[in-house]
Design a protein around this motif. Structure first.
Motif, PDB file in Angstrom:
ATOM      1  N   TYR A 175      91.614  84.213  70.971  1.00  0.00           N
ATOM      2  CA  TYR A 175      90.372  84.767  70.420  1.00  0.00           C
ATOM      3  C   TYR A 175      89.312  83.674  70.338  1.00  0.00           C
ATOM      4  O   TYR A 175      88.147  83.893  70.689  1.00  0.00           O
ATOM      5  CB  TYR A 175      90.632  85.369  69.042  1.00  0.00           C
ATOM      6  CG  TYR A 175      89.458  86.150  68.495  1.00  0.00           C
ATOM      7  CD1 TYR A 175      89.409  87.535  68.617  1.00  0.00           C
ATOM      8  CD2 TYR A 175      88.392  85.511  67.859  1.00  0.00           C
ATOM      9  CE1 TYR A 175      88.331  88.260  68.124  1.00  0.00           C
ATOM     10  CE2 TYR A 175      87.318  86.219  67.374  1.00  0.00           C
ATOM     11  CZ  TYR A 175      87.288  87.596  67.502  1.00  0.00           C
ATOM     12  OH  TYR A 175      86.211  88.299  67.023  1.00  0.00           O
ATOM     13  N   LEU A 176      89.696  82.492  69.867  1.00  0.00           N
ATOM     14  CA  LEU A 176      88.745  81.381  69.821  1.00  0.00           C
ATOM     15  C   LEU A 176      88.197  81.083  71.212  1.00  0.00           C
ATOM     16  O   LEU A 176      86.984  80.943  71.409  1.00  0.00           O
ATOM     17  CB  LEU A 176      89.416  80.124  69.271  1.00  0.00           C
ATOM     18  CG  LEU A 176      89.830  80.088  67.809  1.00  0.00           C
ATOM     19  CD1 LEU A 176      90.417  78.718  67.482  1.00  0.00           C
ATOM     20  CD2 LEU A 176      88.659  80.393  66.890  1.00  0.00           C
ATOM     21  N   ALA A 177      89.104  80.967  72.183  1.00  0.00           N
ATOM     22  CA  ALA A 177      88.718  80.528  73.521  1.00  0.00           C
ATOM     23  C   ALA A 177      87.903  81.566  74.277  1.00  0.00           C
ATOM     24  O   ALA A 177      86.994  81.206  75.039  1.00  0.00           O
ATOM     25  CB  ALA A 177      89.968  80.159  74.321  1.00  0.00           C
ATOM     26  N   HIS A 178      88.189  82.859  74.071  1.00  0.00           N
ATOM     27  CA  HIS A 178      87.615  83.887  74.935  1.00  0.00           C
ATOM     28  C   HIS A 178      86.678  84.867  74.229  1.00  0.00           C
ATOM     29  O   HIS A 178      86.062  85.701  74.896  1.00  0.00           O
ATOM     30  CB  HIS A 178      88.742  84.658  75.620  1.00  0.00           C
ATOM     31  CG  HIS A 178      89.629  83.788  76.456  1.00  0.00           C
ATOM     32  ND1 HIS A 178      89.197  83.179  77.614  1.00  0.00           N
ATOM     33  CD2 HIS A 178      90.922  83.395  76.284  1.00  0.00           C
ATOM     34  CE1 HIS A 178      90.182  82.462  78.132  1.00  0.00           C
ATOM     35  NE2 HIS A 178      91.239  82.576  77.346  1.00  0.00           N
ATOM     36  N   VAL A 179      86.558  84.761  72.906  1.00  0.00           N
ATOM     37  CA  VAL A 179      85.631  85.629  72.179  1.00  0.00           C
ATOM     38  C   VAL A 179      84.673  84.786  71.334  1.00  0.00           C
ATOM     39  O   VAL A 179      83.459  84.810  71.537  1.00  0.00           O
ATOM     40  CB  VAL A 179      86.388  86.646  71.294  1.00  0.00           C
ATOM     41  CG1 VAL A 179      85.400  87.523  70.521  1.00  0.00           C
ATOM     42  CG2 VAL A 179      87.296  87.514  72.151  1.00  0.00           C
ATOM     43  N   TYR A 180      85.215  84.029  70.394  1.00  0.00           N
ATOM     44  CA  TYR A 180      84.368  83.255  69.476  1.00  0.00           C
ATOM     45  C   TYR A 180      83.506  82.229  70.215  1.00  0.00           C
ATOM     46  O   TYR A 180      82.279  82.199  70.056  1.00  0.00           O
ATOM     47  CB  TYR A 180      85.250  82.562  68.443  1.00  0.00           C
ATOM     48  CG  TYR A 180      84.506  81.634  67.511  1.00  0.00           C
ATOM     49  CD1 TYR A 180      83.680  82.133  66.509  1.00  0.00           C
ATOM     50  CD2 TYR A 180      84.627  80.247  67.635  1.00  0.00           C
ATOM     51  CE1 TYR A 180      82.996  81.281  65.650  1.00  0.00           C
ATOM     52  CE2 TYR A 180      83.954  79.390  66.784  1.00  0.00           C
ATOM     53  CZ  TYR A 180      83.140  79.912  65.794  1.00  0.00           C
ATOM     54  OH  TYR A 180      82.461  79.063  64.954  1.00  0.00           O
ATOM     55  N   LEU A 181      84.114  81.375  71.034  1.00  0.00           N
ATOM     56  CA  LEU A 181      83.339  80.327  71.698  1.00  0.00           C
ATOM     57  C   LEU A 181      82.326  80.876  72.702  1.00  0.00           C
ATOM     58  O   LEU A 181      81.184  80.393  72.746  1.00  0.00           O
ATOM     59  CB  LEU A 181      84.274  79.310  72.355  1.00  0.00           C
ATOM     60  CG  LEU A 181      84.968  78.352  71.381  1.00  0.00           C
ATOM     61  CD1 LEU A 181      85.944  77.440  72.119  1.00  0.00           C
ATOM     62  CD2 LEU A 181      83.954  77.518  70.603  1.00  0.00           C
TER      63      LEU A 181
END
Length: 399
Positions: A175-181
């Motif tokens: 989620y961090l790598a592909h949504v949040y960032l």
């Protein structure tokens, strides 16, 4: 070569101090002035969990504003600081040499007073080191606490985080790598993440590496109309561009990964949605399984996660993630309900006006908005909307 800053040695003096020292003579301006203005925060307000603490830590480090928080997680079955919260406190303290009181497991009263501006460099933090026997506390929550302040220091930084990478009640690594960032990149914040090893509940042991780059000023979307101020407008998401995801497991039979994938594709197909899902055999010290899905739109984004558990069929794991995506998709909101509260901090630290729609105004969203207002006086407007909720943020221009 930068020296690695393990938290056990970097901020020992600050963590063991039991009082706020007088400002150093050489420190001038806003930082020294802010330390004399202690902010009192009720940690049981609103959602009353770890979110209010992490938001306060991020803003305290970025602004140099000290705070005291009482009644931390007071309404939870295990109130006070848990391992991931304690690590977030100590890691944040390492960035700004903060004086801290109450940094121990179970503490409901915390004093946090930055002594200098955040410092970039190489840092290593292990959630498991905060509790005897180790912990699978979420490294993603620690990353989000540190990411924004480190983005503002004007030099690159590197983080190595050890703990839970895919655990309930927190955004997984993907989620961090592909949504949040990708979302916060629109506001000039950027980092590269690498997953060396997965960490599941309860063993943890996952390893994430992050390279955080200094924030860049970006050309934001401009609404029509003469004299309109720049804005990031995610109120109308447009058409769906791509749905993709992973079905992953560690140290479990391959058929679990395959069954999860098949069920997720079937659930999405019945809703008229096509997707691409990769099968992943994840290296880890423990056991675990997950389905993670991403919906990418012209002007919006969402991520949806479900985890396996003992005696929980693979098909049920897949259905949970896929149905969550379908429900969000049907609202026509631009960002998922978790990304909504995670966008507030990066938005308020810029000088931009940001607006987006989300399926509902969660307690996390409202609590985050309230905490930001305590520090900056910046109001986050949350209004009813046909998609669920419309959120408007006018940045304070700190970054």
């Amino acid at each position: 070569m930068r020296a690695t800053r393990a938290f056990a040695s970097t901020a020992r003096r600050a963590w063991n101090s039991r009082r706020i020292p007088s400002p150093q003579v050489h420190e001038r301006g806003a930082m020294a002035e802010a330390r004399g203005n202690l902010l009192e925060i009720d940690g049981s307000f609103g959602e009353g969990g770890g979110q209010i603490l992490r938001t306060a830590l991020t803003l305290a480090v970025a602004l140099g504003r000290p705070f005291r928080m009482r009644r931390i997680r007071a309404g939870r079955p295990t109130p006070g600081l848990r391992p991931q919260h304690l690590l977030a406190v100590r890691a944040a303290a390492a960035l700004c040499n903060a004086t801290v009181e109450g940094d121990r497991i179970g503490s409901q009263d915390l004093l946090f007073a930055p002594q200098c501006r955040p410092t970039g460099g190489d840092y290593t933090f292990d959630v498991g080191a905060t509790e005897a026997g180790g912990s699978a506390g979420a490294v993603s929550l620690v990353f989000q606490t540190l990411f924004l302040p480190l983005s503002l220091v004007g030099a690159p930084s590197r983080l190595t985080l050890v703990g839970g990478t895919h655990v309930p009640w927190s955004p997984p690594f993907h989620y961090l790598a592909h949504v949040y960032l990708p979302a916060v990149a629109r506001l000039g914040f950027a980092a590269d993440l690498a997953l060396e090893r997965w960490g599941w509940y309860p063993k943890g042991g996952g390893i994430v590496h992050a390279h955080i780059r200094p924030r860049q000023h970006v050309a934001l979307d401009t609404p029509s109309g003469e004299g309109a101020e720049p804005t990031l407008d995610w109120t109308r998401r447009g058409r769906i561009a791509h749905i993709w995801g992973i079905s992953a497991a560690s140290n479990l039979p391959a058929h679990i990964i395959q069954r999860q994938k098949a069920q997720a594709l079937e659930t999405l197909r019945k809703a008229g949605l096509r997707a691409e899902i990769d099968e992943v055999e994840a290296p880890a010290v423990g056991f675990g399984t997950v389905v993670f899905l991403v919906a990418e739109y012209e002007r919006g984004l969402g991520g949806f996660t479900a985890y396996g558990a003992l005696r929980k069929p693979a098909e049920r794991v897949a259905e949970e993630a896929a149905r969550e995506l379908v429900r969000s998709h049907e609202t026509k909101a631009a960002v998922d309900e978790h990304l909504a509260d995670q966008l507030l901090l990066p938005a308020v630290l810029t000088g931009a006006a940001v607006a987006f729609t989300t399926p509902r105004a969660t307690d996390h969203l409202r609590t985050n908005a309230w905490t930001i207002e305590q520090f900056l006086g910046t109001r986050v407007d949350i209004e009813p909307h046909p998609t669920g909720a419309l959120v408007r943020v006018r940045g304070a221009g700190v970054a």
